[in-house]
Structure formats: structure tokens, C-alpha cells
Motif scaffolding. Structure first.
Motif, PDB file in Angstrom:
ATOM      1  N   TRP A  22       6.474  -2.474   1.811  1.00 22.68           N
ATOM      2  CA  TRP A  22       5.020  -0.813   2.421  1.00 22.68           C
ATOM      3  C   TRP A  22       4.023  -0.688   1.362  1.00 22.68           C
ATOM      4  CZ3 TRP A  22       3.786   1.491   6.311  1.00 22.68           C
ATOM      5  CH2 TRP A  22       2.889   2.887   6.215  1.00 22.68           C
ATOM      6  N   VAL A  23       3.026  -0.864   1.190  1.00 21.70           N
ATOM      7  CA  VAL A  23       1.898  -1.309   0.467  1.00 21.70           C
ATOM      8  C   VAL A  23       0.548   0.497   1.071  1.00 21.70           C
ATOM      9  CG1 VAL A  23      -0.556  -2.186  -0.368  1.00 21.70           C
ATOM     10  CG2 VAL A  23       1.514  -3.060   1.042  1.00 21.70           C
ATOM     11  N   GLU A  24       0.710   0.942   0.075  1.00 20.79           N
ATOM     12  CA  GLU A  24      -0.520   1.784  -0.180  1.00 20.79           C
ATOM     13  C   GLU A  24      -1.129   1.640  -1.226  1.00 20.79           C
ATOM     14  OE1 GLU A  24       1.999   5.188  -1.451  1.00 20.79           O
ATOM     15  OE2 GLU A  24       3.780   5.701   0.119  1.00 20.79           O
ATOM     16  N   GLY A  25      -2.544   2.811  -0.605  1.00 14.96           N
ATOM     17  CA  GLY A  25      -4.110   2.299  -1.471  1.00 14.96           C
ATOM     18  C   GLY A  25      -4.317   3.896  -1.832  1.00 14.96           C
ATOM     19  N   ARG A  26      -4.668   4.322  -3.033  1.00 16.22           N
ATOM     20  CA  ARG A  26      -5.349   5.225  -3.462  1.00 16.22           C
ATOM     21  C   ARG A  26      -6.847   5.069  -3.570  1.00 16.22           C
ATOM     22  NH1 ARG A  26       0.272   5.298  -3.362  1.00 16.22           N
ATOM     23  NH2 ARG A  26       0.710   7.528  -3.007  1.00 16.22           N
ATOM     24  N   ALA A  27      -7.878   6.190  -4.215  1.00 11.65           N
ATOM     25  CA  ALA A  27      -9.198   5.305  -4.978  1.00 11.65           C
ATOM     26  C   ALA A  27      -9.213   7.087  -5.962  1.00 11.65           C
ATOM     27  CB  ALA A  27     -10.372   6.056  -3.557  1.00 11.65           C
ATOM     28  N   GLU A  28     -10.213   6.126  -6.844  1.00 12.02           N
ATOM     29  CA  GLU A  28      -9.934   7.447  -7.735  1.00 12.02           C
ATOM     30  C   GLU A  28     -11.497   7.435  -7.968  1.00 12.02           C
ATOM     31  OE1 GLU A  28     -10.073   5.490 -12.428  1.00 12.02           O
ATOM     32  OE2 GLU A  28      -8.147   6.505 -11.643  1.00 12.02           O
ATOM     33  N   VAL A  29     -12.152   8.563  -7.579  1.00 14.26           N
ATOM     34  CA  VAL A  29     -13.351   8.643  -7.435  1.00 14.26           C
ATOM     35  C   VAL A  29     -13.735   8.426  -9.417  1.00 14.26           C
ATOM     36  CG1 VAL A  29     -15.430  10.285  -7.353  1.00 14.26           C
ATOM     37  CG2 VAL A  29     -13.827  10.336  -5.928  1.00 14.26           C
ATOM     38  N   VAL A  30     -15.201   7.600  -9.351  1.00 14.95           N
ATOM     39  CA  VAL A  30     -15.396   7.672 -11.150  1.00 14.95           C
ATOM     40  C   VAL A  30     -16.439   9.110 -11.562  1.00 14.95           C
ATOM     41  CG1 VAL A  30     -16.343   5.821 -12.734  1.00 14.95           C
ATOM     42  CG2 VAL A  30     -14.886   5.185 -11.045  1.00 14.95           C
ATOM     43  N   ARG A  31     -17.559   8.252 -10.391  1.00 18.80           N
ATOM     44  CA  ARG A  31     -18.851   9.247 -10.157  1.00 18.80           C
ATOM     45  C   ARG A  31     -19.532   9.163  -8.873  1.00 18.80           C
ATOM     46  NH1 ARG A  31     -24.726   7.105 -12.653  1.00 18.80           N
ATOM     47  NH2 ARG A  31     -25.340   9.534 -12.799  1.00 18.80           N
ATOM     48  N   GLN A  32     -19.741  10.167  -8.385  1.00 13.14           N
ATOM     49  CA  GLN A  32     -20.563  10.204  -7.987  1.00 13.14           C
ATOM     50  C   GLN A  32     -22.104  10.839  -8.300  1.00 13.14           C
ATOM     51  OE1 GLN A  32     -19.596  13.751  -4.457  1.00 13.14           O
ATOM     52  NE2 GLN A  32     -21.196  13.317  -3.551  1.00 13.14           N
ATOM     53  N   THR A  33     -23.238  10.213  -6.862  1.00  9.44           N
ATOM     54  CA  THR A  33     -25.113  10.777  -7.401  1.00  9.44           C
ATOM     55  C   THR A  33     -25.094  11.297  -6.560  1.00  9.44           C
ATOM     56  OG1 THR A  33     -25.761   8.250  -6.590  1.00  9.44           O
ATOM     57  CG2 THR A  33     -24.983   9.186  -8.868  1.00  9.44           C
ATOM     58  N   THR A  55     -16.257   4.539  -6.926  1.00  9.33           N
ATOM     59  CA  THR A  55     -14.341   3.792  -6.747  1.00  9.33           C
ATOM     60  C   THR A  55     -13.658   3.315  -7.677  1.00  9.33           C
ATOM     61  OG1 THR A  55     -14.195   3.001  -4.437  1.00  9.33           O
ATOM     62  CG2 THR A  55     -14.174   6.110  -5.082  1.00  9.33           C
ATOM     63  N   ASN A  56     -12.520   3.674  -7.964  1.00  9.73           N
ATOM     64  CA  ASN A  56     -11.638   2.920  -8.399  1.00  9.73           C
ATOM     65  C   ASN A  56     -10.804   2.576  -6.735  1.00  9.73           C
ATOM     66  OD1 ASN A  56     -12.186   1.681 -10.467  1.00  9.73           O
ATOM     67  ND2 ASN A  56     -11.783   3.426 -12.138  1.00  9.73           N
ATOM     68  N   ILE A  57     -10.077   1.605  -7.082  1.00 12.88           N
ATOM     69  CA  ILE A  57      -9.237   1.736  -5.723  1.00 12.88           C
ATOM     70  C   ILE A  57      -7.810   0.613  -6.578  1.00 12.88           C
ATOM     71  CG2 ILE A  57      -8.301   0.517  -3.459  1.00 12.88           C
ATOM     72  CD1 ILE A  57     -11.927   1.565  -4.482  1.00 12.88           C
ATOM     73  N   TYR A  58      -6.366   1.762  -5.655  1.00  7.03           N
ATOM     74  CA  TYR A  58      -5.021   0.784  -6.638  1.00  7.03           C
ATOM     75  C   TYR A  58      -4.987   0.376  -5.107  1.00  7.03           C
ATOM     76  CZ  TYR A  58      -7.267   1.685 -11.107  1.00  7.03           C
ATOM     77  OH  TYR A  58      -7.575   1.762 -12.402  1.00  7.03           O
ATOM     78  N   LEU A  59      -3.851  -0.494  -4.854  1.00 14.31           N
ATOM     79  CA  LEU A  59      -3.372  -0.879  -3.623  1.00 14.31           C
ATOM     80  C   LEU A  59      -1.199  -1.604  -4.595  1.00 14.31           C
ATOM     81  CD1 LEU A  59      -4.806  -3.714  -1.202  1.00 14.31           C
ATOM     82  CD2 LEU A  59      -5.052  -0.874  -1.550  1.00 14.31           C
ATOM     83  N   THR A  60      -1.269  -0.100  -4.336  1.00 12.26           N
ATOM     84  CA  THR A  60       0.191  -0.516  -4.975  1.00 12.26           C
ATOM     85  C   THR A  60       1.770  -0.780  -4.059  1.00 12.26           C
ATOM     86  OG1 THR A  60       1.195   1.765  -4.493  1.00 12.26           O
ATOM     87  CG2 THR A  60      -0.195   0.480  -6.823  1.00 12.26           C
ATOM     88  N   VAL A  61       2.718  -1.261  -3.894  1.00 16.77           N
ATOM     89  CA  VAL A  61       4.268  -1.187  -3.593  1.00 16.77           C
ATOM     90  C   VAL A  61       5.001  -0.821  -4.511  1.00 16.77           C
ATOM     91  CG1 VAL A  61       5.762  -3.082  -2.833  1.00 16.77           C
ATOM     92  CG2 VAL A  61       3.070  -3.720  -2.426  1.00 16.77           C
ATOM     93  N   GLY A  62       5.563   0.058  -3.933  1.00 19.21           N
ATOM     94  CA  GLY A  62       6.185   1.408  -4.706  1.00 19.21           C
ATOM     95  C   GLY A  62       4.872   1.125  -6.211  1.00 19.21           C
ATOM     96  N   GLU A  63       5.840   1.396  -7.746  1.00  9.86           N
ATOM     97  CA  GLU A  63       4.831   1.251  -8.314  1.00  9.86           C
ATOM     98  C   GLU A  63       4.243   0.460  -9.342  1.00  9.86           C
ATOM     99  OE1 GLU A  63       4.608   4.856 -10.063  1.00  9.86           O
ATOM    100  OE2 GLU A  63       5.754   5.635  -8.428  1.00  9.86           O
ATOM    101  N   GLU A  64       4.363  -0.475  -8.044  1.00 13.19           N
ATOM    102  CA  GLU A  64       3.820  -2.089  -8.856  1.00 13.19           C
ATOM    103  C   GLU A  64       2.504  -1.996  -8.017  1.00 13.19           C
ATOM    104  OE1 GLU A  64       4.794  -6.753  -9.339  1.00 13.19           O
ATOM    105  OE2 GLU A  64       5.429  -5.759  -7.754  1.00 13.19           O
ATOM    106  N   LYS A  65       1.681  -1.867  -8.877  1.00 11.97           N
ATOM    107  CA  LYS A  65      -0.096  -2.484  -8.739  1.00 11.97           C
ATOM    108  C   LYS A  65      -0.409  -4.054  -8.120  1.00 11.97           C
ATOM    109  CE  LYS A  65      -1.723   1.017 -11.322  1.00 11.97           C
ATOM    110  NZ  LYS A  65      -2.173   1.569 -12.986  1.00 11.97           N
TER     111      LYS A  65
END
Length: 164
Positions: free
Chosen positions: A106-117, A123-133
Motif C-alpha cells: 500500500w503506497v501513500e503520497g503526501r504533499a508539503e507546501v514549500v511556497r505559494q505565490t 510543493t515537496n511530495i513523498y511516496l511511502t510504504v509504511g514509514e519507508e520513503k
């Protein structure tokens, strides 16, 4: 084919609602979203179960699949985090493939906003399986002026959600 069996709270995204022909997003496989508490890392989470058709000949999740999902997480997830319901076209992305995922993961993806103009979302995005990126990506998306095209076609298929 393995049952997707998404974790509790995930609802399938219906990208083709009302369209006569399926779009690219439907062809890559079922994708799910979960909305968590505003302001948390789980405010928008995209997930999917790795199927064999998503893998490369070596049996690992194909890089193209990871990039496609990361692109959606950056635009849909990043847009959600800053309160935009517009279609945000991707201007630029970079990817770092960190680890493999295998059939059944099961893969999960989350975004983190770095900046908005006014016109761009970083954005930075991370895909993980459990806690492993397994993938790290950096994305720049265009914020269209005016109302623009909204996500009125892609909706959570709530009618498929199991009753709580």
C-alpha cells in the motif's frame, strides 16, 4: 489481481465521472484519497495498492507510476492544502527514487507546501510504504488566473465507501 483493500478512510477517486471515455488516471489503476484534519500532514493523502500491471519487469513499482502519482499528489494535494479547487497544471518536477515497492504494498503520497505565490505553487511530495520513503519529488504548479477549470469531474466515489 490483488484486492485493493484500502485502509479505513480511503475512498476511490472517480476521475471519469460523467465522461464517455476513460482518462489516463483511470488507466493507471484505482487511486484513493483520504481527508484528514486541516493543517496536519494527513489533510490530503492519496493511496493505492501496487498491482502487477504497475510494475517493471524486475517486479518493482514502475518509476512512471510513481511519477504519475507524485504529480497528482503535488497538484491535488498541494491545491487542497492551500484551499484551491482548480486544476493546477504542472510546470516542473524533479524526482528521487529512493526504494522499491512491490506487488501488494500500500503506497501513500503526501504533499508539503514549500511556497505559494500569486501564480505558482511549490510543493515537496513523498511516496511511502509504511514509514519507508520510496520517492521524493519537488513540484512547481501553475495557479491559473480567474476561475479556471475546477476538479468538478474528479470526485471521491463516496457511494462505494463502506458505511461507518
Amino acid at each position: 489481481m490483488i484486492d485493493d483493500n484500502p485502509p479505513e478512510g480511503f475512498i476511490r477517486i472517480d476521475f471519469d465521472r460523467g465522461r464517455p471515455d476513460p482518462t489516463f488516471n483511470t488507466h493507471i489503476g484505482n487511486l484513493y484519497a483520504k481527508r484528514g484534519e486541516k493543517g496536519t500532514r494527513d489533510e490530503f493523502v492519496m493511496g493505492f495498492r501496487v498491482q502487477s500491471h504497475m510494475c517493471n519487469p524486475a517486479g518493482g513499482l514502475h518509476g512512471g507510476m510513481m511519477m504519475s502519482v507524485a504529480d497528482l499528489v503535488g497538484t491535488m494535494g498541494g491545491g487542497t492544502l492551500v484551499g484551491l479547487r482548480k486544476f493546477l497544471p504542472t510546470v516542473n518536477m524533479t524526482f528521487d527514487f529512493v526504494a522499491p515497492a512491490r506487488v501488494g504494498d500500500w503506497v501513500e503520497g503526501r504533499a508539503e507546501v514549500v511556497r505559494q505565490t500569486r501564480s505558482l505553487l511549490f510543493t515537496n511530495i513523498y511516496l511511502t510504504v509504511g514509514e519507508e520513503k520510496i520517492l521524493r519529488a519537488s513540484s512547481i504548479a501553475k495557479i491559473p488566473s480567474g476561475d479556471g477549470f475546477t476538479f468538478n469531474k474528479a470526485r471521491l466515489a463516496r457511494e462505494e465507501a463502506a458505511p461507518s
